[in-house]
Design a protein around this motif. Structure first.
Motif, PDB file in Angstrom:
ATOM      1  N   SER A   1       0.610   4.754 -17.875  1.00 58.27           N
ATOM      2  CA  SER A   1       1.224   4.073 -16.613  1.00 58.27           C
ATOM      3  C   SER A   1       0.084   2.929 -16.002  1.00 58.27           C
ATOM      4  N   THR A   2      -1.375   3.464 -16.137  1.00 60.80           N
ATOM      5  CA  THR A   2      -2.174   2.410 -15.574  1.00 60.80           C
ATOM      6  C   THR A   2      -2.794   1.456 -16.749  1.00 60.80           C
ATOM      7  N   PHE A   3      -2.349   1.655 -18.002  1.00 56.36           N
ATOM      8  CA  PHE A   3      -2.385   0.500 -18.931  1.00 56.36           C
ATOM      9  C   PHE A   3      -1.293  -0.508 -18.732  1.00 56.36           C
TER      10      PHE A   3
ATOM     11  N   THR B   1       0.760  -1.127   0.193  1.00 53.14           N
ATOM     12  CA  THR B   1      -0.205   0.175  -0.147  1.00 53.14           C
ATOM     13  C   THR B   1       0.914   1.370   0.003  1.00 53.14           C
ATOM     14  N   TRP B   2       2.044   1.187   0.660  1.00 53.86           N
ATOM     15  CA  TRP B   2       3.066   2.466   0.582  1.00 53.86           C
ATOM     16  C   TRP B   2       3.563   2.588  -0.868  1.00 53.86           C
ATOM     17  N   VAL B   3       3.564   1.609  -1.702  1.00 56.40           N
ATOM     18  CA  VAL B   3       3.972   1.741  -3.071  1.00 56.40           C
ATOM     19  C   VAL B   3       2.855   2.456  -3.992  1.00 56.40           C
TER      20      VAL B   3
ATOM     21  N   TRP C   1       1.533  -2.474  -9.275  1.00 59.44           N
ATOM     22  CA  TRP C   1       1.917  -1.360  -8.442  1.00 59.44           C
ATOM     23  C   TRP C   1       3.301  -0.696  -8.563  1.00 59.44           C
ATOM     24  N   VAL C   2       4.378  -1.826  -8.320  1.00 62.18           N
ATOM     25  CA  VAL C   2       5.366  -1.189  -8.325  1.00 62.18           C
ATOM     26  C   VAL C   2       5.998  -0.698  -9.809  1.00 62.18           C
ATOM     27  N   VAL C   3       5.582  -1.837 -10.716  1.00 60.64           N
ATOM     28  CA  VAL C   3       5.893  -1.380 -12.041  1.00 60.64           C
ATOM     29  C   VAL C   3       5.165  -0.094 -12.630  1.00 60.64           C
ATOM     30  N   SER C   4       4.055   0.275 -12.314  1.00 59.82           N
ATOM     31  CA  SER C   4       3.477   1.429 -12.748  1.00 59.82           C
ATOM     32  C   SER C   4       4.232   2.601 -12.010  1.00 59.82           C
TER      33      SER C   4
END
Length: 481
Positions: free
Chosen positions: A165-167, A140-142, A203-206
């Motif tokens: 980014s969301t894609f 969740t912090w990411v 989330w990390v990749v985005s």
């Protein structure tokens, strides 16, 4: 900082909104695919994870509110041409969200079983929910950092980069759901925990992609505060918007938790229907979120530049577009409800109950559209306290008691609860619109104290000029003497 940035206020609403809509659509696809993968495990898995989603929703509400506060302050600075404070504003936002994210990470990892029990889940449902919450809590912090990075791009009008980014996040999430649930290509078969890991990895990749765009491609400076005095100074205008604003979404999430506890007592059928129906309605919700976000960007820039009348015109245009679009989505869902529900389940009882909910949702989504669009504009102006307090009072002392009365006492079940929340959305929408019409928001911007809010009339300008001329004449005579 490029001097073309103030032109964000003069860009069309469509040019800002369509990337946001697609961005939110990808987020919607993450929710849908997660629900679909969970339903492949079982309806019980989908229902148990859906029951604790409001817990994760608290994190989303906090991050989203801070995101909006930070992007609104930065957009007002750009609109006013005050570029010198942008980097420190972005840095303060990153610091605030990092602290908030780490706190929620500790809470979710430490108290996951307790949260599941609070939701009324037992046995296998409680175990699956606990595993999911503790696993997704690690990241969740990411997610908080990702919201901070997205706010930088939003304030600059670079909404298309958030879309990409969301894609990427969506694709990564789907890929790892496929690999980790059943253990494809040598990956471990993790079931419900695999769904949580897929979200964290995505989330990390985005976040990495978004930071590369900000720092390497757009070369936007982010100055992290290096002492408490600077942090307090730079975070103050952000928190001035965010803290009152967070009361509304946080209250919504907490009351949703209470209502979910009520729904749990109604049985697995009602709980699964609630999850699947809300996933479908998210199409209408994300459309209005996109419109409200686009309007918020333009309104913040207009307010920073003191173009108040144009800010009002932009809001009214956004309301018309938002209402028409949300109604289109709701009626489309109603017309093809059996087909859409069949994506998740073959239980015809869920189809029938879900269709009743969609009829009630006509009223609810109409009110939600007004509430979202007007509320985002009030937050963009810095005027969030009034509607947040009104929303808090209505949700806790009207919507929640009415949900209990209709849903449990009079035994209307899930339909009764949805009626209560729909009435709440409508009333809050009316309150927010009346607040905007009052014009109080014109005095709330971070630069409001520096200039007159209302331009003087022609007669007032003549009077001021005559007074100045008289003063100059008297002053000249005194100098001569």
């Amino acid at each position: 900082m490029p001097k073309s940035n103030p032109s964000v206020a003069d860009r069309s609403l469509l040019s800002l909104t369509w990337p946001i809509f697609i961005d939110l659509f990808f987020i919607f696809m993450i929710n849908v695919t997660d629900a679909w993968f969970l339903s492949r495990i079982s309806d019980t898995a989908a229902a148990s994870i859906g029951a604790v989603m409001p817990i994760l929703g608290i994190a989303f509400a906090l991050y989203s509110t801070l995101h909006q506060g930070g992007s609104s302050v930065a957009a007002q600075r750009i609109g006013a041409g005050d570029y010198s404070k942008l980097a420190s504003t972005y840095g303060a936002l990153f610091a605030i969200l990092l602290f908030g994210g780490l706190f929620l990470t500790v809470m979710m990892m430490s108290f996951a079983p307790t949260f599941a029990q609070w939701m009324g889940l037992q046995d296998d449902m409680s175990a699956m929910a606990s595993i999911y919450l503790s696993t997704i809590g690690m990241g969740t912090w990411v997610l908080a950092m990702r919201f901070a990075a997205a706010a930088v791009l939003t304030s600059q009008g670079k909404t298309h980069w958030n879309m990409w980014s969301t894609f990427i996040m969506t694709i990564v999430n789907i890929l790892f759901n496929y690999l980790l649930i059943d253990g494809k290509f040598g990956f471990p078969a993790l079931g419900v925990q695999g769904v949580a890991y897929a979200s964290v990895i995505a989330w990390v990749v985005s976040l990495c992609f978004t930071l590369i765009i900000i720092i390497k491609h757009l070369k936007i400076n982010i100055a992290l505060p290096n002492n408490w005095v600077l942090f307090k100074k730079d975070s103050s205008p952000i928190l001035k918007i965010a803290l009152p604003s967070v009361l509304d979404p946080m209250s919504w999430q907490l009351t949703q938790i209470m209502m979910t506890v009520m729904i749990v007592t109604m049985g697995e059928l009602a709980l699964a229907t609630r999850i699947y129906t809300f996933n479908l309605l998210f199409t209408a919700i994300l459309y209005c979120f996109a419109i409200s976000a686009g309007v918020q960007i333009k309104v913040a820039h207009f307010i920073g530049a003191k173009r108040f009348d144009e800010a009002h015109v932009q809001l009214m245009l956004g309301l018309k577009i938002g209402l028409v679009g949300s109604m289109f989505f709701v009626f489309t869902l109603l017309g093809f409800s059996e087909y859409f529900f069949s994506i998740f389940t073959d239980n015809t009882d869920i189809w029938a109950l879900g269709k009743l909910i969609l009829w009630v949702a006509i009223m609810g989504e109409f009110g939600r559209s007004i509430n979202l669009i007007v509320g985002s504009s009030l937050r963009a102006s810095g005027d969030a306290r009034y509607v947040s307090i009104a929303g808090f009072m209505l949700m806790w002392f009207f919507a929640l008691p009415l949900a209990w009365l209709l849903g449990l006492h009079f035994a209307y079940g899930l339909v009764g609860i949805w009626i209560a929340t729909s009435l709440d959305e409508c009333i809050r929408g009316v309150i927010g619109f009346k607040r905007w019409q009052s014009g109080v928001w014109r005095n709330k911007g971070i630069y409001a104290e520096e200039v007159l809010v209302n331009e003087p009339s022609i007669n007032e300008q003549i009077d001021y000029q005559e007074a100045n001329d008289c003063f100059d004449t008297l002053h000249t005579d005194q100098v001569k003497k």
